[in-house]
Design a protein around this motif. Structure first.
Motif, PDB file in Angstrom:
ATOM      1  N   ILE A   1      16.388   3.700  45.042  1.00 26.37           N
ATOM      2  CA  ILE A   1      17.826   3.501  45.034  1.00 26.37           C
ATOM      3  C   ILE A   1      18.483   4.753  44.475  1.00 26.37           C
ATOM      4  O   ILE A   1      18.196   5.167  43.357  1.00 26.37           O
ATOM      5  N   ALA A   2      19.354   5.350  45.248  1.00 25.80           N
ATOM      6  CA  ALA A   2      20.126   6.507  44.796  1.00 25.80           C
ATOM      7  C   ALA A   2      21.596   6.148  44.840  1.00 25.80           C
ATOM      8  O   ALA A   2      22.078   5.564  45.816  1.00 25.80           O
ATOM      9  N   THR A   3      22.310   6.478  43.779  1.00 23.75           N
ATOM     10  CA  THR A   3      23.751   6.280  43.804  1.00 23.75           C
ATOM     11  C   THR A   3      24.379   7.256  44.784  1.00 23.75           C
ATOM     12  O   THR A   3      23.793   8.285  45.134  1.00 23.75           O
ATOM     13  N   ASP A   4      25.586   6.940  45.220  1.00 25.86           N
ATOM     14  CA  ASP A   4      26.259   7.853  46.137  1.00 25.86           C
ATOM     15  C   ASP A   4      26.531   9.193  45.469  1.00 25.86           C
ATOM     16  O   ASP A   4      26.473  10.252  46.126  1.00 25.86           O
ATOM     17  N   ALA A   5      26.819   9.172  44.172  1.00 30.32           N
ATOM     18  CA  ALA A   5      27.044  10.434  43.465  1.00 30.32           C
ATOM     19  C   ALA A   5      25.783  11.293  43.501  1.00 30.32           C
ATOM     20  O   ALA A   5      25.835  12.500  43.794  1.00 30.32           O
ATOM     21  N   ASP A   6      24.629  10.699  43.197  1.00 29.31           N
ATOM     22  CA  ASP A   6      23.375  11.450  43.230  1.00 29.31           C
ATOM     23  C   ASP A   6      22.989  11.836  44.649  1.00 29.31           C
ATOM     24  O   ASP A   6      22.430  12.914  44.884  1.00 29.31           O
TER      25      ASP A   6
END
Length: 897
Positions: free
Chosen positions: A223-228
């Motif tokens: 899971i990656a945040t949109d920021a990352d």
């Protein structure tokens, strides 16, 4: 296998269009298909048409089953259309790999340490020259085997976000900007600059949220945040798509946000095809489509090699999902072509034939752009000779790259060494061939280990040597070919005479009579051509038999080459068995070799060896003895690619499955280093590794440390020249060297919080961008606009002066430091630009850099590039990160919106 050579198609004369036919086809059938092809006028053979127009016409002639067969890395021949077989799998990470001899450059992480875009372009151009030369050499004999094509599955532009990742050595480090710049130049060097034809195909991988762990990559969901996602995981891919015509993308094994990467609608359609605008072809990582449906039950029944995502139930569902999401080519995994289920998927209504057509059109558009089916006179690079491989100029470029990749981490003044210095060369990597080649490598023609390079530099009489210790745990690095003076066979009278009996068989299963019987000095071979048939890609078998008579009593560990089985005194011996042997006694042995076509097949790289080492020696005593007469101890330590790499079987302290469980120097080496240090003699450490090492004790106690990464086949020459001051070191770290893993998130946590120099909150041992020189530099006259308008490039110039007395490269680095952080995903500091320059003593140069908006703004929680309404940032330019030891100058810049 029967084949038809150089058939002519359509009305275009002299088209070198080699056709490979199936082994079941008769000569008559072959002739019929040839005449059919000759008598047809195919529009797809008209080079005046665009690659896509040609591919559309070609696909219109194919059956559904034929299309599915083209969507496999081992694409089948279609003789009636004059299509030869083609293997899409080739590697060129730091030189053409797995196809015999090639120039071996520093591993990718070492190339990143050069921070030199121009050098990267030159290196990639050499690699593509050798790739072209090899391809034409093989194709001229109708060989279209794995590792012989023009479609390279390089570069790896994933972000080295965690120092535990064993494949991090394949990347350009932890920074998206540096990665993107190196990637652009590698891609352009591989693909060439012709307006019509690709020189070769580059493939950026592994799209897109992928960087370990290795043992669980087939089943993990990240899971990656949109920021990352937008700040870290996508930028290098975006840069490649924006600034090059990169032809191919490889999608990853793991799942992202719950869907396998190669079947993720968001990754593959919304982002890759629509937002990022990629219009080339996508290949799966090898086995990734099988991972869609592999589960514990299939593993238990033997229809899957391992358990994976269990995302769909059937092969047809997996194939349809991958192609519907835009995956065009399946790299297999030993379980066959998953795309062969597409006809069934069409029957089940899971996919349309038009969608399949789109994939095959993408694939053949790339092949047509390579000029694979055109008259060679039309295609640049077609006349590159095989003689260019490992040519003197190419080897010189490898040495140049090695010099530029070496990073001087610490120097209390002991370096450079004086010309008449007597040294002890000690350590498991001093004479370790594997530190030269790393992983995904070709066979070097002129390998120079550190020991060899130093002896050549100062004379063997000034060098004492000892391996000193294992490289880690019970793993030895000092294997050498069993020498000819210990190898014998019995003659007809039963007497021992020198040499080993060798019998070579055309049948890989060693049945029938051998076609060649001879006596050889030892077992240490590399073949360009199969010894039995003189073919470039033929399978064969061999049996060596004889008697080993060791000159010294000891406990020997043997290392037979891949595909081999070794027996001593009638008992099978593995590479973990210790065999007690007495000096002067005879030990009968046989080694059998079966060049099998299993998965993956790599008959283009043919070799055999029988290596050994005596594990009963007192290595510590030997090391201390070697140090007695030396003025300086040079310790060559670290790890190698037998310990870190891709999904490996290694499990010992510090290592698991190719990854690392801690980043300390292996315990046997650190223990020996402390004993050498206790002698009171200065110890210089040269560390080899593809990843960061926590060299804490070493930094506190040793006068000098060099980080070599894996510097290619000319390593020893470059290292010796650095140690004795023939050039000033200029490499810079492309990763942070941490003091430990303390505070680091879990390996499978893809949050960037407290990772890499951009977010790390702990104390660093050596920062990203760090590297020392034998001279000194000054920065002055920083000039730029005092106010910054958002979404515009910022032009900046700075004067750089070599204030020392030695010529040197300098890596000019520009960083943005944010005065306030909007959220935890906002980088504290960020590389914004860099340049590599050469300066003579006292010379000055004004360097102009362009800072792009995405280095100044930040990505918010929705992945949108954002600029504060008001405020400022600090721009620093110097020889490293601001706030550390490197010289730099800074200025505060106001936002103006």
């Amino acid at each position: 296998m029967k084949s038809v050579k150089s058939i002519l198609l359509g009305t275009i004369a002299s088209l070198a269009f080699a056709t490979a036919c199936s082994s079941s086809q008769t000569d008559t059938e072959t002739a019929q298909t040839t005449e059919e092809a000759k008598s047809s006028e195919f529009r797809f053979m008209d080079p005046s048409l665009s690659p896509k127009e040609r591919a559309l016409d070609l696909v219109s002639h194919m059956t559904l089953e034929e299309k599915a067969a083209q969507m496999y890395d081992k694409a089948a021949a279609i003789p009636r259309l004059g299509l030869h077989e083609y293997n899409w799998w080739n590697e060129a990470l730091h030189g053409v790999a797995r196809a015999g001899h090639a120039t071996v450059f520093p591993q990718a992480i070492g190339m990143a340490a050069t921070w030199d875009e121009d050098l990267m372009l030159e290196v990639a151009n050499v690699i593509s020259d050798e790739g072209r030369a090899k391809h034409h050499f093989y194709a001229n004999e109708d060989v279209y085997a794995m590792y012989g094509g023009l479609t390279f599955w390089s570069p790896n532009i994933n972000i080295f976000r965690d120092p535990r990742w064993g494949r991090g050595q394949e990347t350009y480090g932890e920074d998206p900007y540096l990665t993107g710049r190196m990637a652009v130049n590698f891609i352009n060097g591989l693909q060439g600059d012709d307006d019509k034809y690709f020189k070769s195909v580059a493939t950026v991988k592994h799209y897109a949220v992928h960087s370990g762990p290795e043992p669980s990559r087939h089943r993990d969901n990240y899971i990656a945040t949109d920021a990352d996602l937008y700040e870290t995981y996508l930028p290098a891919f975006k840069t490649a798509f924006d600034e090059t015509e990169v032809a191919s993308v490889m999608c990853a094994y793991n799942a992202v946000w719950g869907d396998p990467a190669c079947g993720s609608e968001r990754l593959m359609k919304d982002l890759l095809r629509e937002e990022l605008g990629f219009d080339g072809y996508v290949v799966s990582d090898c086995g990734a489509i099988g991972d869609f449906y592999y589960d514990e039950e299939k593993k238990a029944e033997g229809t899957a090699p391992y358990a994976a995502h269990d995302h769909v139930d059937t092969r047809a569902q997996a194939a349809a999902l991958s192609v519907n999401m835009g995956t065009d080519l399946n790299c297999g995994d030993g379980e066959g072509n998953k795309m062969d289920a597409l006809p069934q998927a069409v029957k089940e209504g899971l996919i349309t034939e038009e969608t399949i057509d789109q994939s095959v059109v993408r694939l053949y558009s790339a092949l047509f752009k390579l000029g694979m089916y055109d008259d060679p006179s039309l295609v640049p690079w077609s006349n590159i000779s095989i003689d260019t491989v490992a040519s003197p100029s190419h080897l010189e470029k490898s040495e140049e790259a090695a010099r530029a990749s070496l990073v001087l981490l610490k120097n209390d003044g002991i370096l450079p060494l004086k010309p008449d210095t007597k040294v002890a060369v000690i350590g498991p990597n001093a004479d370790n061939w594997w530190t030269l080649v790393a992983n995904y490598y070709g066979q070097p023609t002129a390998p120079v280990t550190a020991l060899k390079g130093i002896k050549a530099k100062i004379g063997a009489e000034n060098v004492s040597y000892s391996v000193g210790s294992t490289i880690a745990g019970d793993i030895y690095s000092n294997y050498k070919a069993v020498p000819s003076n210990t190898l014998f066979h019995k003659n007809e009278a039963g007497e021992l005479v020198p040499g080993v009996k060798a019998a070579y068989y055309e049948d890989k299963f060693l049945s029938g009579e051998p076609s060649i019987e001879t006596v050889e000095e030892n077992i240490d071979h590399y073949w360009l051509r199969t010894p039995t048939t003189d073919g470039l890609n033929d399978e064969f078998g061999a049996i060596w038999s004889g008697v080993i008579v060791p000159e010294e009593t000891g406990s020997y560990r043997f290392q037979p080459s891949r595909w081999s089985t070794l027996e001593i005194n009638g008992k099978e011996v593995t590479d973990t068995d210790d065999i007690e042997m007495k000096a002067g006694e005879s030990y009968e042995f046989t080694q059998s070799l079966k060049f099998d076509s299993g998965w993956p097949r790599d008959q283009l790289d043919k070799y055999a060896y029988l290596n050994w080492t005596d594990v009963s020696r007192d290595y510590k005593a030997e090391a201390l003895a070697a140090a007695e007469d030396a003025e300086v101890i040079l310790f060559f330590g670290g790890i190698d690619a037998n310990l870190e790499g891709e999904e490996m079987g290694v499990e010992l302290d510090g290592f698991l499955g190719g990854d690392r469980t801690h980043i300390n120097l292996p315990a046997p080496q650190e223990k020996l280093l402390k004993e050498l240090h206790a002698t009171g003699k200065p110890v210089v450490l040269v560390n080899f590794s593809g990843s960061a090492m926590a060299l804490n004790w070493e930094d506190e106690n040793l006068p000098a440390i060099v980080q070599a990464f894996y510097p290619g086949e000319k390593s020893g020459t470059a290292i010796a020249d650095l140690l004795w001051g023939e050039f000033s070191p200029s490499g810079r770290l492309p990763v942070t060297f941490y003091k430990s893993l303390e505070g680091m998130p879990a390996f499978d946590d893809y949050s960037m919080e407290n990772r890499t120099y951009k977010y790390y909150e702990g104390e660093q041992l050596y920062p990203f961008g760090h590297g020392l020189s034998y001279t000194s530099f000054e920065y002055s006259d920083l000039k730029l606009e005092t106010a910054y308008a958002a979404n515009e490039n910022l032009q900046v110039s700075v004067k750089v002066t070599n204030s020392g007395d030695k010529a040197s490269r300098e890596i000019v680095q520009a960083y943005v430091t944010r005065d306030t952080l909007a959220n935890v995903s906002t980088p504290r500091v960020e590389l914004a630009a860099f340049d590599a320059i050469e300066l003579a003593p006292k010379e000055s140069q004004t360097v102009t850099l362009s800072i792009k908006p995405d280095a100044i703004g930040y990505f918010n929680e929705n992945g949108k590039l954002t600029f504060p309404e008001d405020g400022s940032f600090t721009l620093s330019i110097g020889g490293g990160q601001p706030g550390f030891d490197a010289p730099y100058t800074s200025v505060s810049v106001d936002y103006s919106n």
